[in-house]
Design a protein around this motif. Structure first.
Motif, mmCIF file in Angstrom:
data_model
loop_
_atom_site.group_PDB
_atom_site.id
_atom_site.type_symbol
_atom_site.label_atom_id
_atom_site.label_comp_id
_atom_site.label_asym_id
_atom_site.label_seq_id
_atom_site.Cartn_x
_atom_site.Cartn_y
_atom_site.Cartn_z
ATOM 1 N N TYR A 132 8.378 -2.396 -10.296
ATOM 2 C CA TYR A 132 6.843 -2.158 -10.497
ATOM 3 C C TYR A 132 6.245 -3.829 -9.893
ATOM 4 C CZ TYR A 132 2.214 -3.095 -13.284
ATOM 5 O OH TYR A 132 1.012 -2.705 -13.514
ATOM 6 N N ASP A 133 7.174 -4.845 -9.616
ATOM 7 C CA ASP A 133 7.290 -5.135 -8.571
ATOM 8 C C ASP A 133 6.749 -4.779 -7.239
ATOM 9 O OD1 ASP A 133 9.873 -4.446 -7.499
ATOM 10 O OD2 ASP A 133 10.075 -6.254 -7.105
ATOM 11 N N ALA A 134 6.883 -3.791 -6.644
ATOM 12 C CA ALA A 134 5.777 -3.334 -5.960
ATOM 13 C C ALA A 134 4.483 -3.330 -6.016
ATOM 14 C CB ALA A 134 6.766 -2.041 -5.073
ATOM 15 N N THR A 135 4.625 -2.877 -7.004
ATOM 16 C CA THR A 135 3.462 -2.172 -7.180
ATOM 17 C C THR A 135 1.488 -3.752 -7.274
ATOM 18 O OG1 THR A 135 3.401 -0.403 -8.912
ATOM 19 C CG2 THR A 135 1.595 -1.271 -8.797
ATOM 20 N N LEU A 136 2.650 -5.018 -7.969
ATOM 21 C CA LEU A 136 1.944 -6.233 -8.035
ATOM 22 C C LEU A 136 2.224 -6.582 -6.749
ATOM 23 C CD1 LEU A 136 4.289 -7.064 -11.381
ATOM 24 C CD2 LEU A 136 1.893 -5.700 -11.587
ATOM 25 N N ARG A 137 2.861 -6.508 -5.930
ATOM 26 C CA ARG A 137 2.686 -7.023 -4.975
ATOM 27 C C ARG A 137 1.638 -6.825 -3.934
ATOM 28 N NH1 ARG A 137 7.583 -8.182 -4.440
ATOM 29 N NH2 ARG A 137 8.889 -10.323 -4.490
ATOM 30 N N ASP A 138 0.957 -4.802 -3.672
ATOM 31 C CA ASP A 138 0.415 -4.525 -2.548
ATOM 32 C C ASP A 138 -0.523 -4.839 -3.300
ATOM 33 O OD1 ASP A 138 -0.546 -2.379 -0.833
ATOM 34 O OD2 ASP A 138 0.930 -0.991 -1.838
ATOM 35 N N VAL A 139 -2.116 -6.104 -3.192
ATOM 36 C CA VAL A 139 -3.010 -6.141 -3.492
ATOM 37 C C VAL A 139 -3.854 -5.495 -2.315
ATOM 38 C CG1 VAL A 139 -4.953 -8.133 -3.445
ATOM 39 C CG2 VAL A 139 -2.816 -8.269 -4.576
ATOM 40 N N ALA A 140 -3.402 -4.964 -1.229
ATOM 41 C CA ALA A 140 -4.251 -4.538 -0.159
ATOM 42 C C ALA A 140 -4.010 -3.215 -0.649
ATOM 43 C CB ALA A 140 -3.510 -4.481 1.424
ATOM 44 N N ARG A 141 -3.241 -2.498 -1.557
ATOM 45 C CA ARG A 141 -3.259 -1.286 -2.079
ATOM 46 C C ARG A 141 -4.746 -0.856 -3.123
ATOM 47 N NH1 ARG A 141 -5.303 3.121 -2.026
ATOM 48 N NH2 ARG A 141 -4.760 4.285 -3.322
ATOM 49 N N ARG A 142 -4.318 -1.727 -3.749
ATOM 50 C CA ARG A 142 -5.636 -1.885 -4.625
ATOM 51 C C ARG A 142 -6.723 -1.730 -4.330
ATOM 52 N NH1 ARG A 142 -1.384 -5.873 -7.022
ATOM 53 N NH2 ARG A 142 -2.444 -7.309 -7.849
ATOM 54 N N VAL A 143 -6.968 -3.532 -4.293
ATOM 55 C CA VAL A 143 -8.657 -3.540 -3.013
ATOM 56 C C VAL A 143 -8.783 -2.044 -2.700
ATOM 57 C CG1 VAL A 143 -9.972 -4.423 -1.099
ATOM 58 C CG2 VAL A 143 -8.025 -5.503 -2.601
ATOM 59 N N GLU A 144 -8.212 -0.970 -1.768
ATOM 60 C CA GLU A 144 -8.806 0.084 -1.687
ATOM 61 C C GLU A 144 -9.727 1.488 -2.785
ATOM 62 O OE1 GLU A 144 -6.110 1.708 0.773
ATOM 63 O OE2 GLU A 144 -5.787 0.261 1.805
ATOM 64 N N ALA A 145 -8.633 0.633 -3.919
ATOM 65 C CA ALA A 145 -8.785 2.122 -4.436
ATOM 66 C C ALA A 145 -10.174 1.172 -6.507
ATOM 67 C CB ALA A 145 -7.259 2.737 -5.246
#
Length: 164
Positions: free
Chosen positions: A37-50
């Protein structure tokens, strides 16, 4: 709240916002499940897209908190239904806790729900996130036990709701 500004992150803040999120989860012992889950938490750029991401920035310009807001049926939605706004990954830097930043971020979620004409805010929280549960309950959230769920056999998420 005059101590922090709540706003969308700038691209140059994505990595810092991700690290704040990971550090907050690590400080509370919530990344020990071995599910990546740490990779998901770090990936703000991806979250901003979706989804919609907000950060709390202090007077010094440092990112000290973050939250991800999701619509029902979207990529990051877990339990929301039509008419509800969901938030995830609420995090406050360990060094900035106790200053009302979590309250301010949740308040921004409430404001966003109202702006979108949505009547309810929902969330899932790891069953052992007791400090987060105290925050939610203090803000008026009620348990939504019928939406509790397990993304993995050893991970239990409990649901909360509030009408806004």
């Amino acid at each position: 709240m005059g101590e922090v500004e709540i706003r969308p992150p700038r691209p140059e803040e994505y990595a810092v916002a991700g690290e704040v999120t990971v550090l907050a989860y690590q400080a509370d012992g919530h990344l020990a499940d071995g599910v990546g889950y740490d990779a998901t938490l770090r990936d703000v750029a991806r979250r901003v897209e979706a989804a919609e991401v907000l950060v709390a920035v202090d007077r010094a310009g440092d990112v000290v908190g973050t939250v991800t807001i999701v619509q029902p049926g979207s990529e990051y939605a877990e339990i929301s239904r039509p008419g509800e706004l969901e938030f995830r990954m609420l995090a406050v830097a360990p060094s900035a806790r106790g200053r009302g930043i979590g309250d301010a971020l949740v308040g921004a979620v409430f404001d966003r729900a109202r702006a979108l004409g949505l009547r309810r805010v929902v969330l899932s929280s790891l069953d052992r996130m007791h400090s987060a549960h105290r925050l939610y309950e203090r803000l008026g959230f009620a348990r939504l036990a019928e939406r509790d769920w397990r993304p993995f056999p050893h991970v239990m998420l409990i649901a909360y709701q509030i009408d806004v």
